[in-house]
Design a protein around this motif. Sequence first.
Motif, mmCIF file in Angstrom:
data_model
loop_
_atom_site.group_PDB
_atom_site.id
_atom_site.type_symbol
_atom_site.label_atom_id
_atom_site.label_comp_id
_atom_site.label_asym_id
_atom_site.label_seq_id
_atom_site.Cartn_x
_atom_site.Cartn_y
_atom_site.Cartn_z
ATOM 1 N N ASP A 189 0.405 -1.057 -0.215
ATOM 2 C CA ASP A 189 -0.229 0.144 -0.036
ATOM 3 C C ASP A 189 1.280 1.313 -0.077
ATOM 4 O OD1 ASP A 189 -2.802 -1.260 0.395
ATOM 5 O OD2 ASP A 189 -2.826 -1.176 1.835
ATOM 6 N N LEU A 204 -2.526 -1.988 -7.426
ATOM 7 C CA LEU A 204 -2.179 -1.986 -5.625
ATOM 8 C C LEU A 204 -3.205 -1.243 -5.069
ATOM 9 C CD1 LEU A 204 1.366 -2.446 -5.063
ATOM 10 C CD2 LEU A 204 -0.220 -3.921 -5.126
ATOM 11 N N HIS A 207 -9.801 -1.177 -4.702
ATOM 12 C CA HIS A 207 -10.695 -1.997 -3.814
ATOM 13 C C HIS A 207 -11.930 -2.661 -4.727
ATOM 14 C CE1 HIS A 207 -8.323 -0.319 -0.623
ATOM 15 N NE2 HIS A 207 -8.468 -1.299 -0.011
ATOM 16 N N GLN A 290 -11.738 -6.450 -0.014
ATOM 17 C CA GLN A 290 -11.021 -6.672 -0.573
ATOM 18 C C GLN A 290 -10.426 -6.292 -1.846
ATOM 19 O OE1 GLN A 290 -12.584 -10.788 0.027
ATOM 20 N NE2 GLN A 290 -10.944 -11.106 -0.507
ATOM 21 N N MET A 291 -9.430 -6.048 -2.584
ATOM 22 C CA MET A 291 -8.411 -5.783 -3.336
ATOM 23 C C MET A 291 -9.481 -5.666 -4.765
ATOM 24 S SD MET A 291 -6.370 -3.793 -1.896
ATOM 25 C CE MET A 291 -5.195 -2.947 -3.061
ATOM 26 N N THR A 293 -7.434 -6.355 -7.580
ATOM 27 C CA THR A 293 -6.444 -7.531 -7.754
ATOM 28 C C THR A 293 -6.566 -8.834 -7.369
ATOM 29 O OG1 THR A 293 -4.772 -6.689 -5.811
ATOM 30 C CG2 THR A 293 -5.045 -6.565 -8.355
ATOM 31 N N GLU A 294 -7.406 -9.118 -5.720
ATOM 32 C CA GLU A 294 -7.813 -10.052 -5.713
ATOM 33 C C GLU A 294 -9.266 -11.253 -6.537
ATOM 34 O OE1 GLU A 294 -7.485 -10.115 -0.931
ATOM 35 O OE2 GLU A 294 -7.456 -8.235 -1.088
#
Length: 331
Positions: A189, A204, A207, A290-291, A293-294
Motif C-alpha cells: 500500500d 494496488l 479496492h 478486498q483489493m 486484484t484479489e
Amino acid sequence: MSAAAVPHTESVQLAAAGRRVFQVEAQALEAVGARIGEAFASACSLILASPGRLVCTGMGKSGHVARKIAATLASTGTPAFFVHPGEAGHGDLGMITDTDIVLALSYSGESDEVLMLLPALRRQGNKVIAMTGREHSTLAREADIHLDVNVPAEACPLHLAPTSSTTASLAMGDALAVALLEARGFTADDFARSHPAGSLGRRLLLHVTDVMHGGEELPCVGEEASVAEALVEMSRKRLGMTAIAAADGTLAGIFTDGDLRRALDRGIDVRQAGIAEVMTRNPRTIDATQMATEAAHLMEQHRINGLVVIDGERRPVGALNVHDLLRARVV
C-alpha cells in the motif's frame, strides 16, 4: 542487416560475447555481495536514524547509477534525490540541508567534482557514505562509511568501459533500498501511494468497492422470484448475472448466463420455473473491503466471469465482472 542475414560464425561469436558479459558480471556481483557486512549495516542504521533525506551524487556513469539509486530509494520509503556534483559546486549545494546524508559514488574514489564537495559538506555537518571500488581512495578515506563495490574485472574486454562496476553499484543501491524497506515495514500500500499514476500503483490502490456495481446498479432478486423476473433484472443491469437474496437479506445464490444455458439443457421450462430451482447456491464471492486484484485472481483461479460482493454479514452489496476489471486496467 537483419538477424537472418548475419553469417553463422559471426552470430555465434556475438552470442558468446553476450554470454561472457553475463558471466563476468555475475561473478562480480557474487564477489561484492560476499563483502556486505558491518559497513553496510552501519550505513542502513545511519540512514534510518536520520531526520533528513539521502542525497545521491556521482559523476559520469556513477552519476547515472546514483540517479537510479535515488529513484529506487524514494519509491520504497526512503526520501532521496540526486544532485549533480558539478551543479552542486555552482549553487545546487543549497539543496542539501544539514540533516541530510550524502551517498557519494565514484568507482575510482578520486572524482574531482565529488571530492570538491567534501569540505562544504563537512562544514555543514553532513555525514557521507561513499560507494567506491578502492578502499584506500580519497573519497573512501574521507567518508564516514565506505561501501566497497570493487569488482574482479570489468566485462569490457578493454577493461575500460564501466560495466561490471556499474552493475555492482546498482546492486548495492538496490540492497540498501530493500534493507531499508524491510526495516521500515514498508508495504505494498505504501508503494502504491508513491506510484498513483502507474499501472502497478493503480492495481494496488483499487479496492473492490472502486470497481463494483452497487446500490441501484446491483442486479438482485429475492429467492422467491421466477426465472423470468431474474432474466429481466439481468437484462436491465447488463452484468450477465444477478444475485439471489434470501428472506433475511443474505446471499442465497447467483444466477448467470451459464445457469440459464444449463437449465435449458435440462429441459426446464424457464417461463414457469422459480429462480431457486436453477440458481447456483454457495457461489464464489468477494468481500467489499478486498483489493480489486484479489477479485481478478479469484476469477482467473476458478474460471468465472463475475462475482457477487458481500459485506461482513454475507449480504450482497455489489457485483462486478471481468469487463469492470478490464476497464479499470486491473487486468
